[in-house]
Design an enzyme around this catalytic site. Structure first.
Site, short mmCIF file in Angstrom:
data_model
loop_
_atom_site.label_atom_id
_atom_site.label_comp_id
_atom_site.label_asym_id
_atom_site.label_seq_id
_atom_site.Cartn_x
_atom_site.Cartn_y
_atom_site.Cartn_z
CG HIS A 150 9.09 -4.54 136.57
ND1 HIS A 150 9.92 -4.00 137.38
CD2 HIS A 150 9.00 -5.92 136.89
CE1 HIS A 150 10.57 -4.72 137.82
NE2 HIS A 150 10.06 -5.97 137.72
CD GLU A 216 7.85 -8.39 140.07
OE1 GLU A 216 9.08 -8.93 140.32
OE2 GLU A 216 7.88 -7.31 139.41
#
Length: 306
Positions: A150, A216
């Site tokens: 992430h 993302e």
């Protein structure tokens, strides 16, 4: 944090590719972004990239929710109650990733319809690594997935992509995050960055059977800026093409690629219509049970589009 993905076996779409006509150099503006930055992102993109729809396989759709360090026992109890009572599309794989300290609470109260993920893990077998959480401990709590790579782990904490192999070897699925910073996008380096991150995963793992790729764009996380459906689709299909060329066509066809970055109940339906968007990695909107259910059920948009 939550992931949503659907199983559309038998449908004309092959969730986590429709006919692709090339990487276009001009697109709709990013929400809240300038046309100049959009142009600079794509000005150096090859225009000949192709991935025909006939190469697609059947991929399920995933929706994943992850809320970072957010939540209290009371707020999580309310969210779990909302999800337990929600009517969810039966062919959507739903995963939630609560903070470590609440995993056991969620696991013991959430419907079995929804699987549990962790937001991170240690890079290898457990040992004297104070403050870290091992894959073995996650398995003991009932986690079937872990979110790795992430952007906040990459850019704030400085981690790399070296954790996936061990998690997979222990039977825990990996939500493998990729994505570019705003300055990288504006410099036209989005594909370079994403491909480099994909290569790091590919170099480390022996199988992609239990991996979901989550694109993302860092500039869209929690900012309210969202890639247009067309722009998200372009990156997703480019990542799938990278898998086809560097891993195998079969892996490219089967691997689910989900989108994250300010996904909410208002924009999910249009994003879900794109054939290479196989679900969502949801942040803040996953803290609201009814809105998260709307995102999960947006797969119906994909079925209509098919």
């Amino acid at each position: 944090m939550a992931v949503v993905s659907t199983s559309l076996a038998g449908a004309a779409v092959s969730s986590h590719l429709t006919q692709f006509s090339g990487l276009r150099k001009s697109f709709l503006k990013l929400d809240n972004a300038t046309s100049n930055s959009t142009h600079s992102f794509f000005q150096n993109v090859d225009s000949h990239l192709r991935l025909a729809s006939s190469n697609k396989g059947c991929r399920g759709v995933v929706t994943m929710a992850g809320s970072g360090k957010n939540g209290t026992k009371d707020s999580i109890s309310k969210l779990v109650s909302d999800l337990n009572s929600a009517t969810l599309e039966s062919d959507v794989d739903v995963v939630v990733a609560p903070p470590f300290v609440y995993i056991d609470q969620v696991k013991n109260s959430l419907t079995d319809r929804i699987e549990i993920a962790a937001q991170n893990c240690w890079t290898g077998k457990g040992g004297a690594f104070t403050g870290e959480i091992s894959v073995e401990q996650l398995k003991d709590l009932g986690c079937k997935w872990v979110v790795l790579g992430h952007s906040e782990r990459r850019h704030v904490i400085g981690e790399d992509d070296q954790k996936a192999a061990y998690a997979l070897s222990e039977g825990v699925g990996v939500i493998a995050c990729i994505g570019e910073l705003l300055e990288e996008r504006e410099a036209g380096k989005t594909f370079d960055v994403c491909f480099q991150q994909m290569k790091a995963y590919a170099d480390a793992v022996s199988s992609w059977d239990n991996i979901v790729v989550a694109y993302e764009p860092v500039w869209a996380i929690g900012t309210g800026k969202v890639a247009s459906p067309e722009q998200a689709q372009e990156v997703h299909i480019a990542v799938r093409d990278w898998l086809s060329k560097n891993v195998s066509a079969e892996v490219a066809s089967k691997t689910r690629i989900i989108y994250g970055g300010s996904v909410n109940g208002g924009n999910c339906a249009e994003l879900a219509k794109k054939e290479d968007i196989d679900g969502f990695l949801v942040g803040g909107a996953s803290l609201k049970g009814p809105e998260f259910a709307t995102i999960i059920n947006s797969v119906t948009s994909k079925k209509v589009a098919a």
